[in-house]
Design a protein around this motif. Structure first.
Motif, PDB file in Angstrom:
ATOM      1  N   MET A 254      37.510  22.826  35.968  1.00  0.00           N
ATOM      2  CA  MET A 254      37.980  24.179  35.683  1.00  0.00           C
ATOM      3  C   MET A 254      37.746  25.102  36.863  1.00  0.00           C
ATOM      4  O   MET A 254      38.546  26.014  37.113  1.00  0.00           O
ATOM      5  N   ILE A 255      36.665  24.904  37.600  1.00  0.00           N
ATOM      6  CA  ILE A 255      36.412  25.733  38.782  1.00  0.00           C
ATOM      7  C   ILE A 255      37.511  25.526  39.818  1.00  0.00           C
ATOM      8  O   ILE A 255      38.084  26.485  40.348  1.00  0.00           O
ATOM      9  N   VAL A 256      37.832  24.263  40.103  1.00  0.00           N
ATOM     10  CA  VAL A 256      38.899  23.963  41.064  1.00  0.00           C
ATOM     11  C   VAL A 256      40.245  24.476  40.545  1.00  0.00           C
ATOM     12  O   VAL A 256      41.040  25.064  41.297  1.00  0.00           O
ATOM     13  N   GLY A 257      40.514  24.277  39.262  1.00  0.00           N
ATOM     14  CA  GLY A 257      41.786  24.711  38.695  1.00  0.00           C
ATOM     15  C   GLY A 257      41.967  26.218  38.725  1.00  0.00           C
ATOM     16  O   GLY A 257      43.049  26.718  39.051  1.00  0.00           O
ATOM     17  N   SER A 258      40.916  26.974  38.399  1.00  0.00           N
ATOM     18  CA  SER A 258      41.027  28.432  38.411  1.00  0.00           C
ATOM     19  C   SER A 258      41.201  28.966  39.830  1.00  0.00           C
ATOM     20  O   SER A 258      41.976  29.908  40.054  1.00  0.00           O
ATOM     21  N   LEU A 259      40.496  28.372  40.792  1.00  0.00           N
ATOM     22  CA  LEU A 259      40.677  28.794  42.186  1.00  0.00           C
ATOM     23  C   LEU A 259      42.093  28.478  42.674  1.00  0.00           C
ATOM     24  O   LEU A 259      42.698  29.267  43.413  1.00  0.00           O
ATOM     25  N   LEU A 260      42.626  27.325  42.252  1.00  0.00           N
ATOM     26  CA  LEU A 260      44.000  26.973  42.608  1.00  0.00           C
ATOM     27  C   LEU A 260      44.990  27.963  42.004  1.00  0.00           C
ATOM     28  O   LEU A 260      45.967  28.370  42.658  1.00  0.00           O
ATOM     29  N   ALA A 261      44.734  28.370  40.763  1.00  0.00           N
ATOM     30  CA  ALA A 261      45.618  29.344  40.113  1.00  0.00           C
ATOM     31  C   ALA A 261      45.579  30.688  40.829  1.00  0.00           C
ATOM     32  O   ALA A 261      46.625  31.342  41.007  1.00  0.00           O
ATOM     33  N   VAL A 262      44.398  31.124  41.262  1.00  0.00           N
ATOM     34  CA  VAL A 262      44.289  32.390  41.996  1.00  0.00           C
ATOM     35  C   VAL A 262      45.036  32.304  43.321  1.00  0.00           C
ATOM     36  O   VAL A 262      45.737  33.250  43.723  1.00  0.00           O
ATOM     37  N   LEU A 263      44.920  31.162  44.014  1.00  0.00           N
ATOM     38  CA  LEU A 263      45.618  30.989  45.287  1.00  0.00           C
ATOM     39  C   LEU A 263      47.134  31.039  45.100  1.00  0.00           C
ATOM     40  O   LEU A 263      47.849  31.726  45.851  1.00  0.00           O
ATOM     41  N   VAL A 264      47.640  30.320  44.087  1.00  0.00           N
ATOM     42  CA  VAL A 264      49.083  30.337  43.820  1.00  0.00           C
ATOM     43  C   VAL A 264      49.539  31.725  43.398  1.00  0.00           C
ATOM     44  O   VAL A 264      50.626  32.187  43.773  1.00  0.00           O
ATOM     45  N   ALA A 265      48.699  32.433  42.636  1.00  0.00           N
ATOM     46  CA  ALA A 265      49.059  33.791  42.224  1.00  0.00           C
ATOM     47  C   ALA A 265      49.140  34.731  43.416  1.00  0.00           C
ATOM     48  O   ALA A 265      50.027  35.592  43.488  1.00  0.00           O
ATOM     49  N   PHE A 266      48.231  34.591  44.374  1.00  0.00           N
ATOM     50  CA  PHE A 266      48.298  35.409  45.581  1.00  0.00           C
ATOM     51  C   PHE A 266      49.578  35.142  46.373  1.00  0.00           C
ATOM     52  O   PHE A 266      50.165  36.046  46.971  1.00  0.00           O
ATOM     53  N   ILE A 267      50.010  33.881  46.377  1.00  0.00           N
ATOM     54  CA  ILE A 267      51.182  33.510  47.160  1.00  0.00           C
ATOM     55  C   ILE A 267      52.475  33.936  46.483  1.00  0.00           C
ATOM     56  O   ILE A 267      53.413  34.414  47.127  1.00  0.00           O
ATOM     57  N   THR A 268      52.547  33.773  45.160  1.00  0.00           N
ATOM     58  CA  THR A 268      53.803  33.967  44.443  1.00  0.00           C
ATOM     59  C   THR A 268      53.950  35.338  43.812  1.00  0.00           C
ATOM     60  O   THR A 268      54.989  35.615  43.206  1.00  0.00           O
ATOM     61  N   THR A 269      52.950  36.200  43.897  1.00  0.00           N
ATOM     62  CA  THR A 269      53.039  37.546  43.325  1.00  0.00           C
ATOM     63  C   THR A 269      52.819  38.577  44.423  1.00  0.00           C
ATOM     64  O   THR A 269      52.315  38.270  45.500  1.00  0.00           O
ATOM     65  N   GLY A 270      53.159  39.823  44.098  1.00  0.00           N
ATOM     66  CA  GLY A 270      53.029  40.878  45.089  1.00  0.00           C
ATOM     67  C   GLY A 270      52.001  41.922  44.750  1.00  0.00           C
ATOM     68  O   GLY A 270      51.906  42.959  45.427  1.00  0.00           O
ATOM     69  N   THR A 271      51.199  41.701  43.698  1.00  0.00           N
ATOM     70  CA  THR A 271      50.180  42.679  43.304  1.00  0.00           C
ATOM     71  C   THR A 271      48.802  42.027  43.326  1.00  0.00           C
ATOM     72  O   THR A 271      48.670  40.801  43.433  1.00  0.00           O
ATOM     73  N   SER A 272      47.778  42.864  43.217  1.00  0.00           N
ATOM     74  CA  SER A 272      46.404  42.362  43.215  1.00  0.00           C
ATOM     75  C   SER A 272      45.881  42.114  41.807  1.00  0.00           C
ATOM     76  O   SER A 272      44.902  41.372  41.633  1.00  0.00           O
ATOM     77  N   TRP A 273      46.501  42.736  40.789  1.00  0.00           N
ATOM     78  CA  TRP A 273      45.996  42.562  39.434  1.00  0.00           C
ATOM     79  C   TRP A 273      46.413  41.227  38.831  1.00  0.00           C
ATOM     80  O   TRP A 273      45.726  40.702  37.936  1.00  0.00           O
ATOM     81  N   GLN A 274      47.523  40.650  39.280  1.00  0.00           N
ATOM     82  CA  GLN A 274      48.002  39.400  38.683  1.00  0.00           C
ATOM     83  C   GLN A 274      47.070  38.212  38.946  1.00  0.00           C
ATOM     84  O   GLN A 274      46.772  37.448  38.019  1.00  0.00           O
ATOM     85  N   PRO A 275      46.576  38.005  40.191  1.00  0.00           N
ATOM     86  CA  PRO A 275      45.613  36.900  40.384  1.00  0.00           C
ATOM     87  C   PRO A 275      44.346  37.064  39.559  1.00  0.00           C
ATOM     88  O   PRO A 275      43.855  36.087  38.968  1.00  0.00           O
ATOM     89  N   LEU A 276      43.811  38.309  39.491  1.00  0.00           N
ATOM     90  CA  LEU A 276      42.594  38.531  38.708  1.00  0.00           C
ATOM     91  C   LEU A 276      42.846  38.310  37.223  1.00  0.00           C
ATOM     92  O   LEU A 276      42.031  37.696  36.520  1.00  0.00           O
ATOM     93  N   THR A 277      43.996  38.785  36.747  1.00  0.00           N
ATOM     94  CA  THR A 277      44.333  38.579  35.331  1.00  0.00           C
ATOM     95  C   THR A 277      44.502  37.096  35.014  1.00  0.00           C
ATOM     96  O   THR A 277      44.044  36.614  33.967  1.00  0.00           O
TER      97      THR A 277
END
Length: 401
Positions: A254-277
């Motif tokens: 889950m640690i690796v998966g959540s970090l991967l999700a944050v990385l993909v969110a940073f790449i594919t989104t344009g806001t800062s709240w989406q990766p944190l959410t």
């Protein structure tokens, strides 16, 4: 108190000889598993699939199907379902690979922003490592020429297994009583009830873990994908089910998966709240899964030590790659069933299992010693009463302590 022990004529080998035999056997087994993975891995998957679809075969036999026809029907329907799932996964991966250049460009922009922030705000020099990462990403953009060859090798391997595994599954179900008689002949000195009970427990472990884990991945993967889709993160289906699959690895997954999700969110989104959410929502889903969904689906049918689970996942992953990650915990659970059934292997079955509550308390060592003393006293009484011999041991002084 005097205990009479029988004289022992069996010569016990020195410890160094036994240790060398164990090490040599372990190395030979590891080499055999590695070099024969092309043969062993499809057979293991076939055994697991045959156990999973066996209840469906029994239902077909009860309504009048012959043994061969029921096995063929169950294998055919299961192959169609798995083929449909594989097609959906293949289309999602194809969409992802087509957008690799865009992802690498966004990664370059993100790395540049991090380097500029570190240089201006934190007075840090631009890292050489970040430059190398950018070079690798640039090479990734030009890697499309190598993808067809990789895909061709992977597809050829999949096609071989697509025809081989169903054939194995059919004969494993069709010849099931033949294999049971084989076990009776191999273990003639063992109790037939014990053999049947061990086979039944192994079947329960496979169905309890594999079917439960598969259902858990479907439920949690769908929940992750839906959450990521509504948050606006790219590639929600692939990412959601990948995180659900990674959660097979205790804690680390889950640690690796959540970090991967944050990385993909940073790449594919344009806001800062989406990766944190996305990070918060995924952890909420994981907590609900760990405390409610998984105990309800899988329960305690597979009680493997989390430390052992992490170790065997890395071990079988090194031996067999991705199939090893899928087969590591089920094989360990089957080994635990066998170790628990064989008296001489009980300690190893105990080591693979989960610790008891008293192992986690503050004074657990004292509790363990007291339990061991009680077991030693219980084992000494039957020896003194039932085994005559020519060796006398006085343990009265030990009991006084």
């Amino acid at each position: 108190m005097i205990i009479i022990l029988p004289s022992m004529n069996q010569v016990r080998q020195p410890y160094i000889v036994r240790l060398a035999a164990i090490l040599i056997s372990s190395i030979l087994i590891a080499l055999a598993l590695y070099h024969l993975k092309v043969v062993i891995v499809p057979l293991l998957f076939s055994i697991i699939f045959s156990v999973m679809i066996f209840p469906f075969c029994l239902r077909l036999e009860k309504i009048g199907f012959s043994k061969g026809l029921s096995a063929f029907t169950a294998v055919f329907i299961s192959t169609l379902i798995l083929g449909l799932l594989g097609y959906v996964l293949f289309t999602q991966i194809s969409i992802f690979t087509e957008q690799i250049p865009q992802i690498s460009n966004k990664m370059n922009l993100l790395i540049n922003d991090i380097r500029d922030f570190a240089a201006h705000k934190l007075n840090m020099k631009k890292s050489v490592v970040a430059g190398k990462i950018q070079d690798q990403l640039t090479q990734l953009q030009n890697s499309s020429d190598f993808l067809p060859g990789n895909w061709l090798r992977m597809i050829s391997s999949i096609l071989i297994n697509v025809f081989l595994v169903p054939l194995y599954v059919f004969f494993l179900i069709y010849y099931r009583h033949f294999f049971i008689e084989f076990f009776y002949k191999v273990f003639q000195s063992a109790d037939k009830v014990l053999i049947d009970d061990t086979i039944q427990k192994m079947e329960q472990v496979i169905k309890g873990y594999i079917f439960g884990q598969f259902l858990d991945i479907l439920i949690i993967g769908a929940a992750n994908a839906a959450a990521l889709y509504f948050i606006g993160v790219g590639y929600p289906i692939i990412l959601g089910f990948l995180i659900a699959t990674l959660c097979i690895i205790p804690y680390l997954g889950m640690i690796v998966g959540s970090l991967l999700a944050v990385l993909v969110a940073f790449i594919t989104t344009g806001t800062s709240w989406q990766p944190l959410t996305a990070f918060i929502v995924l952890w909420i889903i994981h907590i609900i899964d760990s405390n409610l969904v998984t105990p309800m689906i899988i329960g305690h049918k597979v009680s493997i030590n989390p430390l052992v689970a992490i170790f065997v996942l890395f071990l079988f992953g090194e031996l067999w790659g991705l199939p090893g990650l899928l087969l590591g915990i089920p094989l360990t659970a089957l080994l635990k069933v066998i170790f628990d059934a064989v008296p001489g292997l009980h300690p190893y079955g105990f080591l693979l299992g989960e610790p008891q509550k008293y192992h986690l308390k503050k004074h657990s060592l004292l509790h363990v010693k007291i339990l061991q003393q009680k077991k030693d006293m219980e084992n000494q009484k039957p020896i003194a009463e039932s085994l005559p011999g020519d060796i006398e041991i006085d343990i009265s002084s030990e009991e006084s302590h």
